[in-house]
Write a protein that holds these residues in place. Structure first.
Motif, mmCIF file in Angstrom:
data_model
loop_
_atom_site.group_PDB
_atom_site.id
_atom_site.type_symbol
_atom_site.label_atom_id
_atom_site.label_comp_id
_atom_site.label_asym_id
_atom_site.label_seq_id
_atom_site.Cartn_x
_atom_site.Cartn_y
_atom_site.Cartn_z
ATOM 1 N N MET A 1 26.235 63.699 -15.450
ATOM 2 C CA MET A 1 26.612 63.015 -16.670
ATOM 3 C C MET A 1 27.167 64.053 -17.644
ATOM 4 S SD MET A 1 24.160 60.898 -19.320
ATOM 5 C CE MET A 1 23.924 59.532 -18.229
ATOM 6 N N GLU A 2 28.390 63.857 -18.066
ATOM 7 C CA GLU A 2 29.035 64.751 -19.028
ATOM 8 C C GLU A 2 28.468 64.492 -20.423
ATOM 9 O OE1 GLU A 2 32.224 67.539 -20.058
ATOM 10 O OE2 GLU A 2 31.727 66.771 -18.083
ATOM 11 N N VAL A 3 28.144 65.554 -21.124
ATOM 12 C CA VAL A 3 27.559 65.432 -22.452
ATOM 13 C C VAL A 3 28.421 66.206 -23.439
ATOM 14 C CG1 VAL A 3 25.525 65.945 -23.849
ATOM 15 C CG2 VAL A 3 25.251 65.266 -21.481
ATOM 16 N N ALA A 4 28.676 65.605 -24.576
ATOM 17 C CA ALA A 4 29.453 66.282 -25.617
ATOM 18 C C ALA A 4 28.618 67.408 -26.225
ATOM 19 C CB ALA A 4 29.838 65.288 -26.695
ATOM 20 N N GLY A 84 21.711 68.934 -20.013
ATOM 21 C CA GLY A 84 21.998 67.520 -19.775
ATOM 22 C C GLY A 84 20.833 66.655 -20.194
ATOM 23 N N PRO A 85 21.106 65.382 -20.457
ATOM 24 C CA PRO A 85 20.009 64.489 -20.826
ATOM 25 C C PRO A 85 19.118 64.189 -19.632
ATOM 26 C CG PRO A 85 22.036 63.257 -20.594
ATOM 27 C CD PRO A 85 22.387 64.697 -20.410
ATOM 28 N N GLU A 86 17.902 63.800 -19.914
ATOM 29 C CA GLU A 86 16.965 63.405 -18.864
ATOM 30 C C GLU A 86 16.387 62.045 -19.229
ATOM 31 O OE1 GLU A 86 14.072 66.469 -18.141
ATOM 32 O OE2 GLU A 86 15.625 67.974 -17.810
ATOM 33 N N ASP A 95 10.379 50.723 -21.194
ATOM 34 C CA ASP A 95 11.645 51.090 -20.585
ATOM 35 C C ASP A 95 12.009 52.490 -21.063
ATOM 36 O OD1 ASP A 95 11.960 48.694 -19.272
ATOM 37 O OD2 ASP A 95 13.142 47.780 -20.880
ATOM 38 N N GLY A 96 12.634 53.251 -20.200
ATOM 39 C CA GLY A 96 13.038 54.601 -20.571
ATOM 40 C C GLY A 96 14.427 54.627 -21.184
ATOM 41 N N HIS A 97 14.848 55.816 -21.515
ATOM 42 C CA HIS A 97 16.190 56.020 -22.061
ATOM 43 C C HIS A 97 16.615 57.462 -21.807
ATOM 44 C CE1 HIS A 97 13.383 57.252 -25.226
ATOM 45 N NE2 HIS A 97 14.320 58.122 -25.594
ATOM 46 N N TRP A 98 17.908 57.715 -21.872
ATOM 47 C CA TRP A 98 18.425 59.070 -21.714
ATOM 48 C C TRP A 98 18.261 59.803 -23.033
ATOM 49 C CZ3 TRP A 98 19.443 60.913 -17.088
ATOM 50 C CH2 TRP A 98 19.761 60.019 -16.071
ATOM 51 N N GLU A 99 17.808 61.057 -22.943
ATOM 52 C CA GLU A 99 17.559 61.817 -24.165
ATOM 53 C C GLU A 99 17.934 63.278 -23.958
ATOM 54 O OE1 GLU A 99 13.452 62.905 -26.078
ATOM 55 O OE2 GLU A 99 13.938 60.818 -26.519
ATOM 56 N N GLY A 100 18.513 63.874 -24.993
ATOM 57 C CA GLY A 100 18.801 65.308 -24.987
ATOM 58 C C GLY A 100 20.173 65.641 -24.453
#
Length: 127
Positions: A1-4, A84-86, A95-100
């Motif tokens: 996943m590309e992160v800005a 990258g987010p985890e 429910d989870g979410h992407w973070e970081g």
């Protein structure tokens, strides 16, 4: 996943005012609250220590950070959301979410710190 990137890549700012040597790792035992995650803050400390050893916010490789990590008797350094987010959950039943992600940028096998990474650490030390 590309992160800005979160901020500019520091190596692109020749006169960036905060240098690794300015961050007194002896003054604090942890970067409390810098990234709102204990493991991420521990990983950040290794990155700062390596940057101090290298003499600046210069690009570094996985082998370099792993070498420093192994000096402490550990193996398999993890960036823990710095790059990258985890997927995280606040509680097991939620429910989870992407973070970081985005505080350190990986390009062609080299890692670069961002201004936001450095500024968060400095604020944490000054608390």
């Amino acid at each position: 996943m590309e992160v800005a990137p979160r901020g500019e890549i520091v190596v692109n700012i020749p006169d960036f005012s905060i240098q690794p040597g300015d961050l007194d790792l002896e003054a604090v035992d942890h970067f409390w609250g810098a990234f709102d995650n204990n493991e991420t803050e521990i990983s950040a400390r290794y990155v700062v220590r390596l940057s101090q050893r290298l003499g600046g916010w210069v690009p570094f490789t996985r082998d370099q950070i792993e070498g420093l990590y192994q000096e402490g008797g550990h193996v398999n350094f993890g960036f823990n959301r710095l790059v990258g987010p985890e997927w995280v959950r606040s509680r097991p039943w939620e429910d989870g979410h992407w973070e970081g992600g985005g505080w350190i940028i990986e390009r062609d096998g080299q890692y670069f710190v961002t201004t936001n990474f450095v500024e968060r650490i400095q604020r944490s030390i000054e608390k």
